[in-house]
Write a protein that holds these residues in place. Structure first.
Motif, PDB file in Angstrom:
ATOM      1  N   SER A  28       1.495  -1.493  -2.351  1.00 11.86           N
ATOM      2  CA  SER A  28       2.693  -1.611  -3.053  1.00 11.86           C
ATOM      3  C   SER A  28       3.384  -2.097  -1.951  1.00 11.86           C
ATOM      4  CB  SER A  28       3.305   0.811  -3.651  1.00 11.86           C
ATOM      5  OG  SER A  28       2.593   0.247  -1.943  1.00 11.86           O
ATOM      6  N   TYR A  29       3.461  -2.721  -1.120  1.00  9.46           N
ATOM      7  CA  TYR A  29       4.208  -3.586   0.016  1.00  9.46           C
ATOM      8  C   TYR A  29       5.221  -4.626  -1.328  1.00  9.46           C
ATOM      9  CZ  TYR A  29       6.259  -6.023   3.870  1.00  9.46           C
ATOM     10  OH  TYR A  29       7.218  -6.759   4.672  1.00  9.46           O
ATOM     11  N   LEU A  30       6.691  -4.633  -0.841  1.00  9.40           N
ATOM     12  CA  LEU A  30       7.567  -5.720  -1.405  1.00  9.40           C
ATOM     13  C   LEU A  30       8.200  -5.823  -0.622  1.00  9.40           C
ATOM     14  CD1 LEU A  30       7.782  -3.810  -5.167  1.00  9.40           C
ATOM     15  CD2 LEU A  30       6.827  -5.657  -4.629  1.00  9.40           C
ATOM     16  N   ILE A  36       9.433  -0.018  -6.341  1.00  6.39           N
ATOM     17  CA  ILE A  36       7.619  -0.168  -5.354  1.00  6.39           C
ATOM     18  C   ILE A  36       6.616   1.257  -6.127  1.00  6.39           C
ATOM     19  CG2 ILE A  36       7.004   1.090  -2.878  1.00  6.39           C
ATOM     20  CD1 ILE A  36       9.255  -0.199  -1.723  1.00  6.39           C
ATOM     21  N   THR A  40       4.897  -0.812  -8.565  1.00  6.45           N
ATOM     22  CA  THR A  40       4.406  -2.043  -8.215  1.00  6.45           C
ATOM     23  C   THR A  40       3.085  -0.850  -7.395  1.00  6.45           C
ATOM     24  OG1 THR A  40       5.828  -2.634  -7.190  1.00  6.45           O
ATOM     25  CG2 THR A  40       4.072  -3.591  -6.468  1.00  6.45           C
ATOM     26  N   HIS A  41       2.706   0.198  -7.489  1.00  6.65           N
ATOM     27  CA  HIS A  41       1.456   1.213  -6.931  1.00  6.65           C
ATOM     28  C   HIS A  41       1.083   1.503  -8.080  1.00  6.65           C
ATOM     29  CE1 HIS A  41      -0.137   4.786  -4.721  1.00  6.65           C
ATOM     30  NE2 HIS A  41       0.098   5.364  -5.853  1.00  6.65           N
ATOM     31  N   ASN A  82       7.159   0.470   1.165  1.00  5.72           N
ATOM     32  CA  ASN A  82       5.989   0.733   0.195  1.00  5.72           C
ATOM     33  C   ASN A  82       5.456   2.034   0.054  1.00  5.72           C
ATOM     34  OD1 ASN A  82       5.341   0.579   3.639  1.00  5.72           O
ATOM     35  ND2 ASN A  82       3.359   1.854   2.265  1.00  5.72           N
ATOM     36  N   VAL A 121       8.488   7.146  -0.637  1.00  5.46           N
ATOM     37  CA  VAL A 121       8.457   5.621  -0.549  1.00  5.46           C
ATOM     38  C   VAL A 121       8.788   5.073   0.603  1.00  5.46           C
ATOM     39  CG1 VAL A 121       9.642   3.635  -1.162  1.00  5.46           C
ATOM     40  CG2 VAL A 121       8.607   5.485  -2.837  1.00  5.46           C
TER      41      VAL A 121
END
Length: 434
Positions: A91-93, A132, A135-136, A175, A186
């Motif tokens: 999930s890192y952005l 984030i 994304t996860h 993330n 988060v």
């Protein structure tokens, strides 16, 4: 919902910088996850969110877009165990706000003091936190997410810089750091480019919740699997944060009586404000260099237009935070008679959504002061003109610092005394983390 207890603002940046470098509240630093990740331009975050949920940029199309989301109910998991686990780095952005390299976007972020508007940063953090989480929870075979992910709580935002410069690039990273069954914590960081290196500016912890496509019921999210001892500690800290929030809520002055120590504090204030020339409990006198709490407030009103809507056609939580911060800043500025600087944001609970067209009433109150620190509480509510009813939507807590020592705020009524103790609790918790 932070070194020395009450340091001056000149010392504060270096102290908080060390805190960020070592992790908030003694928690370990996240492993480097940046390899292979291309930064996202800040202007593209909201457009990505619209694509993920199928939201339209045209206000007139929002009803149809929300109707189409109903068909996504079939994609929801029946159990969390049916969803594939995720890693923290999944999930890192990284998001870039190029204030230095793209001067044309500066004006939106510029304040009258030639520094960055912190309210705009709150908006960007809120959008990034949601992205984030999407994304996860992303499923490769699903072009649109069946989840409605919204901000439930801003646990804390701690700053280590007094000034955010308007002509230097900013980088956000973040993330998912902890996962429950339907909620996600988060962690985000903001850094600013100086002399070729990025240095820490703030550390933020948000809690997001997942709901069904119509944003009516909770929905399961992918479990999180730590991969190293450092990640195990980060995950464990997320669980501890949850327990702390429960304990803080349980001990709320709206539910429980003040402690014996707190009762003594209030009684001492009461005795200190009695007029010694009379033998009466009703005759009160303001001590020197003090301000009655009832004289330390400001109010504001916002009409909630469609322009400020989120991807689910309610008012964007980041907008609410920006308006609350700006009123909080004005309240602290008026009280201290000088420019205040934000030190921390904590325990912002989103109790109910704000609908488009609402009349949003904001009330700012200085509820606690200590030396040159000002604790401000913002109460947000919507007013229904048809029923004439008020409903609380948010409570915001901001800690500011002034260059000079400020007057002591003094409660007069029992209700104000509870506000004073609540502000003191928040301030004490923040100072422990600095």
């Amino acid at each position: 919902m932070l070194a020395t207890r009450l340091c001056t603002m000149r010392k504060l940046p270096s102290v908080l910088a060390r805190t960020l470098a070592s992790g908030t509240s003694g928690s370990p630093v996240l492993p480097d996850m940046s390899e292979g990740h291309l930064p996202i331009h800040v202007n593209n975050v909201r457009s990505r969110l619209r694509d993920i949920v199928g939201a339209s940029t045209n206000w007139r199309d929002h009803v149809q877009a929300m109707q189409e989301r109903k068909a996504l109910h079939a994609l929801l998991a029946k159990r969390q165990e049916d969803l594939p686990p995720r890693r923290m780095k999944d999930s890192y952005l990284e998001v870039i706000l190029p204030l230095g390299s793209q001067p044309e976007i500066r004006e939106k972020y510029l304040n009258v003091h030639n520094s960055v508007r912190f309210g705009r940063i709150l908006e960007d953090l809120d959008s990034l936190g949601v992205l984030i989480c999407y994304t996860h929870t992303k499923q490769e075979m699903q072009p649109r997410s069946p989840l409605s992910i919204v901000t439930a709580l801003v646990d804390k935002i701690n700053l280590c810089k007094k000034i955010i410069y308007p002509d230097c690039d900013i980088k956000f990273t973040g993330n998912v750091s902890w996962v429950g069954r339907t909620s996600m914590e988060v962690k985000m960081h903001m850094l600013q480019l100086h002399d070729g290196d990025y240095s820490p500016v703030l550390d933020a912890t948000f809690v997001m919740v997942a709901r069904d496509p119509e944003n009516k019921r909770p929905a399961f999210v992918n479990p999180l699997v730590p991969e190293s001892p450092e990640e195990e500690e980060i995950f464990k800290q997320g669980e501890l944060n949850k327990l702390k929030r429960i304990d803080f809520s349980t001990a709320s002055l709206l539910k429980m009586a003040p402690t014996a120590e707190e009762r003594n504090i209030i009684h001492d204030i009461f005795l200190n404000t009695l007029d010694t020339r009379t033998v009466s409990f009703r005759s009160r006198k303001l001590p020197p260099n003090s301000v009655w709490m009832e004289d330390a407030k400001l109010k504001g009103l916002q009409i909630c237009h469609p322009q400020e809507r989120n991807i689910f056609n309610r008012i964007f939580g980041g907008f609410l935070m920006r308006k609350a911060f700006e009123l909080g800043w004005a309240t602290a500025c008026s009280y201290g008679s000088s420019r205040p600087f934000i030190v921390s944001v904590d325990d912002i609970m989103f109790q109910r959504p704000v609908e488009i067209g609402s009349l949003l009433l904001l009330s700012g109150q200085v509820c606690y002061t200590e030396k040159n620190y000002i604790q401000v509480r913002i109460h947000s509510e919507v007013y229904d003109a048809d029923t004439r009813e008020h409903q609380t939507t948010n409570i915001f807590h901001f800690t500011f610092v002034s260059d000079n020592e400020v007057p002591q705020v003094v409660p007069k009524t029992y209700g104000e005394s509870m506000l004073y103790l609540d502000g003191k609790r928040h301030f004490t918790a923040i100072m422990k983390e600095i």
